[in-house]
Design an enzyme around this catalytic site. Structure first.
Site, PDB file in Angstrom:
ATOM      1  N   CYS A 179      62.772  28.123  25.369  1.00 54.67           N
ATOM      2  CA  CYS A 179      64.048  28.692  26.127  1.00 54.67           C
ATOM      3  C   CYS A 179      65.091  28.735  25.432  1.00 54.67           C
ATOM      4  O   CYS A 179      65.217  28.568  24.190  1.00 54.67           O
ATOM      5  CB  CYS A 179      63.894  27.882  27.337  1.00 54.67           C
ATOM      6  SG  CYS A 179      64.226  26.034  27.126  1.00 54.67           S
ATOM      7  N   THR A 180      66.375  29.057  26.148  1.00 57.77           N
ATOM      8  CA  THR A 180      67.658  29.325  25.613  1.00 57.77           C
ATOM      9  C   THR A 180      68.153  27.898  24.851  1.00 57.77           C
ATOM     10  O   THR A 180      68.279  27.977  23.542  1.00 57.77           O
ATOM     11  CB  THR A 180      68.609  29.619  26.359  1.00 57.77           C
ATOM     12  OG1 THR A 180      68.161  30.645  27.193  1.00 57.77           O
ATOM     13  CG2 THR A 180      69.869  30.016  25.875  1.00 57.77           C
TER      14      THR A 180
END
Length: 299
Positions: A179-180
């Site tokens: 994810c980010t």
């Protein structure tokens, strides 16, 4: 005259805060004193946020956070910007610092195996590994790792339901997730371990750390990475990307998207033209008008 650079820093840390409300005031006061803007979320499960400000002020904020219960070894990521990417400072109390809607999920007890960016390519190139992007669909739409599965979720809360419908596809596979910045993978990896998946891995530091550390010529990342500030997206080396943002739905848009008939600055884009009422659009339009007036007075 050279304009000062702002330090942008993102953090999250899962720990147990018995009284998160007691932490809010001191953090907000420190940020306001140091000229720091952005958002920090506090919950019983920990802290999460992205802020920007002078480098010295950011350093003092991180010193303060490192002294909170269980936060001595918290990690954060930093980049720079020539302009302040946030308009104000907010410290909010939440039920979860990233909303999954699964009360029994607790990353502070157990998570999957961390994989450093330098070892990530080797892991995901293995034929017995399935690679899952845990971000929302509009984020995946502007960039992801080559070969990654897109769950096409609108919110992270939808991930457990998606897994229940699709887990049979990944039987006897090792699961690698990203994810980010890493926070969603902490929760999703704890969730999958609770679902009986034996081999769960996630990218340490998230996409941002990968783009910061892995050279372009060795990268398997394709496109840009959506970020939750006025930069909208970043590329390798955490350089600011080419995307703008629709300030109605907050999705990323290109210059071409802004030339489409559906686009009205601050009010709607082609992606959200049918998602809001006339009342919503009138409110968005008034907000944009006030922004225009303010910008004109400052120039």
């Amino acid at each position: 005259m050279t304009r000062p650079m702002f330090t942008i820093s993102a953090l999250y840390h899962f720990t147990r805060f018995n009284e998160p409300n007691a932490l809010r005031g001191p953090i907000l006061s420190l940020c306001e004193h140091e000229g720091i803007k952005g958002t920090i979320l506090l919950a019983q499960e920990g802290i999460n946020g992205t802020v920007a400000g002078p480098s010295d002020g950011i350093a003092r904020l991180w010193t303060h956070i490192s002294r909170l219960p269980g936060c001595a070894n918290f990690e954060h990521k930093e980049s720079t910007s020539k302009s302040m990417p946030f308009k104000r400072m907010k410290v909010r109390l939440k039920k979860e610092i990233v909303t999954m809607g699964k009360p029994n999920v607790d990353p502070s007890t157990k998570t999957g195996s961390y994989v450093d960016p330098s070892n990530w390519n080797k892991l995901i190139d293995s034929p017995d590994v399935v690679l899952i992007d845990t971000r929302n669909d509009y984020e995946v739409g502007i960039g992801t790792f080559k070969g990654a599965v897109n769950p096409k979720t609108k919110t992270f809360r939808e991930f457990p339901k998606w897994w229940a419908k699709n887990k049979h596809k990944f039987h006897n596979k090792k699961v690698a997730m990203f994810c980010t910045g890493g926070i969603r993978c902490e929760k999703s990896s704890n969730f999958l371990l609770g679902e009986g998946v034996e081999n769960v891995f996630h990218l340490k530091g998230g996409i941002l750390k990968y783009l910061e550390q892995v050279p372009t010529h060795k990268s398997t990342w394709e496109g840009e990475c959506f970020v939750f500030d006025n930069r909208v997206s970043v590329t390798h080396g955490l350089k600011e990307g080419k995307y703008d943002q629709c300030y109605a739905c907050r999705r990323p848009i290109t210059d071409h998207d802004k030339s489409r008939a559906e686009y009205v600055q601050g009010t709607q884009c082609h992606q959200c033209v049918n998602e809001y009422t006339d009342g919503d659009r009138a409110r968005f339009g008034e907000r944009q008008r006030q922004i225009n007036v303010k910008n004109k007075s400052e120039n």
